[in-house]
Design a protein around this motif. Structure first.
Motif, PDB file in Angstrom:
ATOM      1  N   ALA A   1       4.546   1.026  18.700  1.00  0.00           N
ATOM      2  CA  ALA A   1       4.269   1.389  17.305  1.00  0.00           C
ATOM      3  C   ALA A   1       3.877   2.857  17.201  1.00  0.00           C
ATOM      4  O   ALA A   1       4.311   3.561  16.281  1.00  0.00           O
ATOM      5  CB  ALA A   1       3.167   0.497  16.734  1.00  0.00           C
ATOM      6  N   GLN A   2       3.081   3.327  18.164  1.00  0.00           N
ATOM      7  CA  GLN A   2       2.705   4.736  18.173  1.00  0.00           C
ATOM      8  C   GLN A   2       3.934   5.619  18.345  1.00  0.00           C
ATOM      9  O   GLN A   2       4.088   6.628  17.661  1.00  0.00           O
ATOM     10  CB  GLN A   2       1.703   5.021  19.301  1.00  0.00           C
ATOM     11  CG  GLN A   2       1.330   6.492  19.384  1.00  0.00           C
ATOM     12  CD  GLN A   2       1.118   6.998  20.799  1.00  0.00           C
ATOM     13  OE1 GLN A   2       1.437   6.337  21.778  1.00  0.00           O
ATOM     14  NE2 GLN A   2       0.576   8.197  20.896  1.00  0.00           N
ATOM     15  N   LEU A   3       4.826   5.255  19.249  1.00  0.00           N
ATOM     16  CA  LEU A   3       6.032   6.051  19.483  1.00  0.00           C
ATOM     17  C   LEU A   3       6.923   6.081  18.244  1.00  0.00           C
ATOM     18  O   LEU A   3       7.489   7.123  17.902  1.00  0.00           O
ATOM     19  CB  LEU A   3       6.793   5.521  20.696  1.00  0.00           C
ATOM     20  CG  LEU A   3       6.096   5.708  22.050  1.00  0.00           C
ATOM     21  CD1 LEU A   3       6.843   4.952  23.148  1.00  0.00           C
ATOM     22  CD2 LEU A   3       5.952   7.179  22.383  1.00  0.00           C
ATOM     23  N   VAL A   4       7.032   4.967  17.556  1.00  0.00           N
ATOM     24  CA  VAL A   4       7.821   4.926  16.321  1.00  0.00           C
ATOM     25  C   VAL A   4       7.191   5.827  15.270  1.00  0.00           C
ATOM     26  O   VAL A   4       7.888   6.578  14.581  1.00  0.00           O
ATOM     27  CB  VAL A   4       7.978   3.473  15.805  1.00  0.00           C
ATOM     28  CG1 VAL A   4       8.541   3.438  14.395  1.00  0.00           C
ATOM     29  CG2 VAL A   4       8.856   2.668  16.751  1.00  0.00           C
ATOM     30  N   GLU A   5       5.877   5.779  15.155  1.00  0.00           N
ATOM     31  CA  GLU A   5       5.172   6.625  14.180  1.00  0.00           C
ATOM     32  C   GLU A   5       5.369   8.118  14.489  1.00  0.00           C
ATOM     33  O   GLU A   5       5.631   8.919  13.591  1.00  0.00           O
ATOM     34  CB  GLU A   5       3.683   6.273  14.186  1.00  0.00           C
ATOM     35  CG  GLU A   5       2.888   6.971  13.108  1.00  0.00           C
ATOM     36  CD  GLU A   5       1.439   6.516  13.116  1.00  0.00           C
ATOM     37  OE1 GLU A   5       0.559   7.399  13.052  1.00  0.00           O
ATOM     38  OE2 GLU A   5       1.210   5.290  13.174  1.00  0.00           O
ATOM     39  N   VAL A   6       5.262   8.484  15.752  1.00  0.00           N
ATOM     40  CA  VAL A   6       5.456   9.883  16.143  1.00  0.00           C
ATOM     41  C   VAL A   6       6.918  10.289  15.922  1.00  0.00           C
ATOM     42  O   VAL A   6       7.190  11.386  15.446  1.00  0.00           O
ATOM     43  CB  VAL A   6       5.006  10.121  17.605  1.00  0.00           C
ATOM     44  CG1 VAL A   6       5.382  11.518  18.081  1.00  0.00           C
ATOM     45  CG2 VAL A   6       3.502   9.893  17.739  1.00  0.00           C
ATOM     46  N   ALA A   7       7.846   9.398  16.246  1.00  0.00           N
ATOM     47  CA  ALA A   7       9.272   9.690  16.024  1.00  0.00           C
ATOM     48  C   ALA A   7       9.540   9.927  14.543  1.00  0.00           C
ATOM     49  O   ALA A   7      10.286  10.848  14.175  1.00  0.00           O
ATOM     50  CB  ALA A   7      10.128   8.546  16.556  1.00  0.00           C
TER      51      ALA A   7
ATOM     52  N   GLU B   1       6.277  14.401  24.515  1.00  0.00           N
ATOM     53  CA  GLU B   1       5.317  15.502  24.387  1.00  0.00           C
ATOM     54  C   GLU B   1       4.387  15.292  23.193  1.00  0.00           C
ATOM     55  O   GLU B   1       3.166  15.386  23.308  1.00  0.00           O
ATOM     56  CB  GLU B   1       6.071  16.814  24.230  1.00  0.00           C
ATOM     57  CG  GLU B   1       5.200  18.035  24.090  1.00  0.00           C
ATOM     58  CD  GLU B   1       6.046  19.284  23.867  1.00  0.00           C
ATOM     59  OE1 GLU B   1       5.679  20.060  22.960  1.00  0.00           O
ATOM     60  OE2 GLU B   1       7.055  19.460  24.566  1.00  0.00           O
ATOM     61  N   ARG B   2       4.975  15.006  22.031  1.00  0.00           N
ATOM     62  CA  ARG B   2       4.151  14.840  20.820  1.00  0.00           C
ATOM     63  C   ARG B   2       3.270  13.604  20.871  1.00  0.00           C
ATOM     64  O   ARG B   2       2.196  13.578  20.273  1.00  0.00           O
ATOM     65  CB  ARG B   2       5.052  14.782  19.578  1.00  0.00           C
ATOM     66  CG  ARG B   2       5.753  16.080  19.283  1.00  0.00           C
ATOM     67  CD  ARG B   2       5.291  16.672  17.967  1.00  0.00           C
ATOM     68  NE  ARG B   2       6.035  17.863  17.651  1.00  0.00           N
ATOM     69  CZ  ARG B   2       6.850  18.003  16.620  1.00  0.00           C
ATOM     70  NH1 ARG B   2       7.013  17.012  15.760  1.00  0.00           N
ATOM     71  NH2 ARG B   2       7.487  19.132  16.417  1.00  0.00           N
ATOM     72  N   ALA B   3       3.720  12.564  21.581  1.00  0.00           N
ATOM     73  CA  ALA B   3       2.928  11.336  21.689  1.00  0.00           C
ATOM     74  C   ALA B   3       1.883  11.441  22.799  1.00  0.00           C
ATOM     75  O   ALA B   3       1.028  10.560  22.919  1.00  0.00           O
ATOM     76  CB  ALA B   3       3.842  10.143  21.935  1.00  0.00           C
ATOM     77  N   GLY B   4       1.978  12.492  23.612  1.00  0.00           N
ATOM     78  CA  GLY B   4       1.016  12.665  24.687  1.00  0.00           C
ATOM     79  C   GLY B   4       1.223  11.708  25.849  1.00  0.00           C
ATOM     80  O   GLY B   4       0.259  11.289  26.492  1.00  0.00           O
ATOM     81  N   VAL B   5       2.491  11.354  26.085  1.00  0.00           N
ATOM     82  CA  VAL B   5       2.820  10.451  27.189  1.00  0.00           C
ATOM     83  C   VAL B   5       3.928  11.089  28.034  1.00  0.00           C
ATOM     84  O   VAL B   5       4.531  12.087  27.638  1.00  0.00           O
ATOM     85  CB  VAL B   5       3.274   9.067  26.672  1.00  0.00           C
ATOM     86  CG1 VAL B   5       2.164   8.389  25.876  1.00  0.00           C
ATOM     87  CG2 VAL B   5       4.538   9.157  25.840  1.00  0.00           C
ATOM     88  N   SER B   6       4.229  10.482  29.145  1.00  0.00           N
ATOM     89  CA  SER B   6       5.311  10.970  29.995  1.00  0.00           C
ATOM     90  C   SER B   6       6.645  10.405  29.509  1.00  0.00           C
ATOM     91  O   SER B   6       6.688   9.395  28.799  1.00  0.00           O
ATOM     92  CB  SER B   6       5.069  10.567  31.443  1.00  0.00           C
ATOM     93  OG  SER B   6       5.120   9.158  31.563  1.00  0.00           O
ATOM     94  N   LYS B   7       7.732  11.048  29.912  1.00  0.00           N
ATOM     95  CA  LYS B   7       9.063  10.558  29.536  1.00  0.00           C
ATOM     96  C   LYS B   7       9.301   9.119  29.996  1.00  0.00           C
ATOM     97  O   LYS B   7       9.874   8.322  29.244  1.00  0.00           O
ATOM     98  CB  LYS B   7      10.149  11.464  30.100  1.00  0.00           C
ATOM     99  CG  LYS B   7      10.489  12.627  29.226  1.00  0.00           C
ATOM    100  CD  LYS B   7      11.729  13.307  29.803  1.00  0.00           C
ATOM    101  CE  LYS B   7      12.087  14.541  29.025  1.00  0.00           C
ATOM    102  NZ  LYS B   7      13.270  15.193  29.582  1.00  0.00           N
ATOM    103  N   PRO B   8       8.876   8.757  31.217  1.00  0.00           N
ATOM    104  CA  PRO B   8       9.088   7.360  31.628  1.00  0.00           C
ATOM    105  C   PRO B   8       8.447   6.340  30.680  1.00  0.00           C
ATOM    106  O   PRO B   8       8.974   5.247  30.501  1.00  0.00           O
ATOM    107  CB  PRO B   8       8.475   7.299  33.033  1.00  0.00           C
ATOM    108  CG  PRO B   8       8.615   8.701  33.550  1.00  0.00           C
ATOM    109  CD  PRO B   8       8.394   9.574  32.337  1.00  0.00           C
ATOM    110  N   VAL B   9       7.334   6.707  30.061  1.00  0.00           N
ATOM    111  CA  VAL B   9       6.700   5.798  29.102  1.00  0.00           C
ATOM    112  C   VAL B   9       7.628   5.600  27.909  1.00  0.00           C
ATOM    113  O   VAL B   9       7.828   4.479  27.430  1.00  0.00           O
ATOM    114  CB  VAL B   9       5.313   6.311  28.652  1.00  0.00           C
ATOM    115  CG1 VAL B   9       4.772   5.482  27.495  1.00  0.00           C
ATOM    116  CG2 VAL B   9       4.343   6.296  29.816  1.00  0.00           C
TER     117      VAL B   9
END
Length: 191
Positions: A14-20, A39-47
């Protein structure tokens, strides 16, 4: 333990969708990449890859999210409106115009980015079919023995999109777009 891990996964998605969505809102769909999302979500690409196998998958998820939220808004508006054909038509028109005003640019950008995608074509067909069926049921169940047949529903959607886009572009004011949408919907309704 499994339920907690699953909830955390759902929350992350849900966080990734919101940031997207925020990226698409500010930079357009072309600005959405898996790297930028990470980058914007503060996670790594594998996440990000753990939740979405591709950029298209993220865009499809955004489209589905828009569709889900708009359907919920329309269902709520129809439930609040009196069960007359006119009030149901007003609820439909208001929701339709507001959706385009609020998210038309993002939806257009997502649609353009996914042009030619068979997955998007199927998701859109299903979304439109469900939306039109919801509108038809609202009109058909309203007091006054009204019927919105399938060709009329398709014609309504084309007209509603056209005036809503004009309102979003500032060619006509939103209230005029709503009134025009109601007139079209009522004209296509057999009583």
């Amino acid at each position: 333990m499994t339920v907690q891990r699953r909830m955390m996964r759902e929350d992350r998605r849900a966080q990734l969708v919101e940031v997207a969505l925020a990226i698409v809102s500010t930079d357009g769909a072309d600005g959405l990449t898996l790297g930028r999302l990470a980058e914007r979500a503060g996670v790594s690409k594998p996440v990000v890859y753990d939740h979405f196998e591709s950029r298209s998958a993220i865009l499809l998820s955004l489209f589905r999210d828009f569709d889900r939220r708009q359907t919920e808004k329309l269902v709520a508006a129809l439930a609040e409106a009196r069960p007359t054909v006119e009030d149901q038509a007003n609820a439909i028109a208001s929701c339709h115009v507001r959706c385009v005003l609020e998210h038309g640019a993002e939806l257009s950008s997502i649609g353009a980015a996914l042009t030619g995608s068979p997955d998007l074509a199927e998701v859109r067909r299903r979304s439109e079919r469900n939306y039109l069926e919801l509108c038809r049921r609202a009109i058909d169940s309203a007091a006054g023995r009204a019927v919105l047949d399938e060709p009329g529903a398709v014609a309504f959607l084309g007209a509603a999109d056209a005036v809503s886009i004009a309102a979003a572009e500032g060619t006509i004011d939103p209230r005029s777009a709503e009134r025009a949408t109601v007139r079209v919907l009522l004209a296509l309704t057999e009583r």
